[in-house]
Design a protein around this motif. Structure first.
Motif, PDB file in Angstrom:
ATOM      1  N   CYS A 172       0.809  -1.222   0.000  1.00  0.00           N
ATOM      2  CA  CYS A 172       0.000   0.000   0.000  1.00  0.00           C
ATOM      3  C   CYS A 172       0.839   1.267   0.000  1.00  0.00           C
ATOM      4  N   ARG A 227       2.272   2.575   2.588  1.00  0.00           N
ATOM      5  CA  ARG A 227       2.218   3.223   3.896  1.00  0.00           C
ATOM      6  C   ARG A 227       2.169   2.183   4.999  1.00  0.00           C
ATOM      7  N   ALA A 228       2.726   2.531   6.135  1.00  0.00           N
ATOM      8  CA  ALA A 228       2.704   1.653   7.296  1.00  0.00           C
ATOM      9  C   ALA A 228       1.392   1.814   8.059  1.00  0.00           C
ATOM     10  N   TRP A 253       8.281  -5.070  10.581  1.00  0.00           N
ATOM     11  CA  TRP A 253       9.094  -3.896  10.870  1.00  0.00           C
ATOM     12  C   TRP A 253       8.250  -2.976  11.746  1.00  0.00           C
ATOM     13  N   ASP A 297      13.390   2.218  15.109  1.00  0.00           N
ATOM     14  CA  ASP A 297      12.870   1.229  14.159  1.00  0.00           C
ATOM     15  C   ASP A 297      13.649  -0.076  14.278  1.00  0.00           C
ATOM     16  N   LEU A 339       4.532   2.895  14.146  1.00  0.00           N
ATOM     17  CA  LEU A 339       4.344   2.403  12.787  1.00  0.00           C
ATOM     18  C   LEU A 339       4.667   0.920  12.724  1.00  0.00           C
ATOM     19  N   ASP A 364       4.997  -2.126   9.553  1.00  0.00           N
ATOM     20  CA  ASP A 364       4.964  -2.315   8.111  1.00  0.00           C
ATOM     21  C   ASP A 364       5.605  -3.662   7.779  1.00  0.00           C
ATOM     22  N   GLU A 365       5.472  -4.071   6.532  1.00  0.00           N
ATOM     23  CA  GLU A 365       6.082  -5.301   6.020  1.00  0.00           C
ATOM     24  C   GLU A 365       5.734  -6.513   6.870  1.00  0.00           C
ATOM     25  N   GLY A 389      10.693  -0.831   6.179  1.00  0.00           N
ATOM     26  CA  GLY A 389       9.426  -0.175   6.470  1.00  0.00           C
ATOM     27  C   GLY A 389       9.316   1.156   5.757  1.00  0.00           C
ATOM     28  N   VAL A 390       8.082   1.575   5.553  1.00  0.00           N
ATOM     29  CA  VAL A 390       7.811   2.841   4.883  1.00  0.00           C
ATOM     30  C   VAL A 390       7.349   3.843   5.923  1.00  0.00           C
ATOM     31  N   LYS A 391       8.106   4.899   6.115  1.00  0.00           N
ATOM     32  CA  LYS A 391       7.726   5.930   7.100  1.00  0.00           C
ATOM     33  C   LYS A 391       6.861   6.970   6.461  1.00  0.00           C
TER      34      LYS A 391
END
Length: 172
Positions: A2, A4-5, A35, A89, A147, A149-150, A170-172
């Motif tokens: 997507c 985004r986290a 993540w 992170d 956050l 993600d992944e 991960g996407v911040k």
């Protein structure tokens, strides 16, 4: 996928979670990887769960101790991963190797801890619940501003020699 986290808001996990509609058989081999960033060093917050499998869950702080996470299950598994809830992170990988009857935890590609057992990881289950990300029952989901993600679930144990090359960006 997507871009985004998942962004935590500190709310109750009955309304602030991702229901995967996936039933995971904890007695088979599996790998869970994710993540996280910005997990609070105080307060209990839930990262994932499957309640019916003896209360299988992963949470921050509380019984885990400040700044740590704990993967717990009522039939005896307590897998501590230190320093994940420290506002930084981190990549976390959990590997259940059914053949060797062990669950291993890795933080930032380094081995942290393991849980071994004799017969089966789950002695009994009340029901086969779906797997939930960022929640457990009515408890707190991800802390405000955290956050995740992944998030990945594999139906096999990743060869632990490959963990050093495993990457969850991960996407911040």
């Amino acid at each position: 996928a997507c871009g985004r986290a998942i962004l935590g808001n500190g709310g109750k996990s009955d309304q602030n979670r991702v229901e995967t509609n996936m039933v995971v058989d904890l007695n088979e081999s599996w790998t869970i990887a994710f993540w996280v960033d910005g997990l609070a060093s105080k307060g209990t917050h839930y990262l994932f769960s499957s309640v019916g499998w003896n209360g299988f869950r992963c949470f921050t702080n509380g019984a885990a101790g400040d700044s740590n996470i704990l993967v717990r299950q009522s039939s005896g598994m307590n897998l501590l991963i230190e320093g994940v809830a420290d506002h930084e992170d981190h990549e976390v990988v959990l590997v259940h190797d059914r053949k060797n009857k062990v669950v291993k935890a890795y933080k930032d590609r380094k081995f942290q801890s393991e849980h071994t057992y004799k017969d089966s990881l789950v002695q009994w289950y009340s029901r086969r619940d779906v797997f939930v990300v960022a929640g457990y029952g009515l408890n707190s989901s991800l802390p405000d501003g955290a956050l995740m993600d992944e998030f990945r679930i594999y139906s096999y144990a990743i060869d632990t020699t490959r963990i050093s090359g495993f990457s969850l960006d991960g996407v911040k």
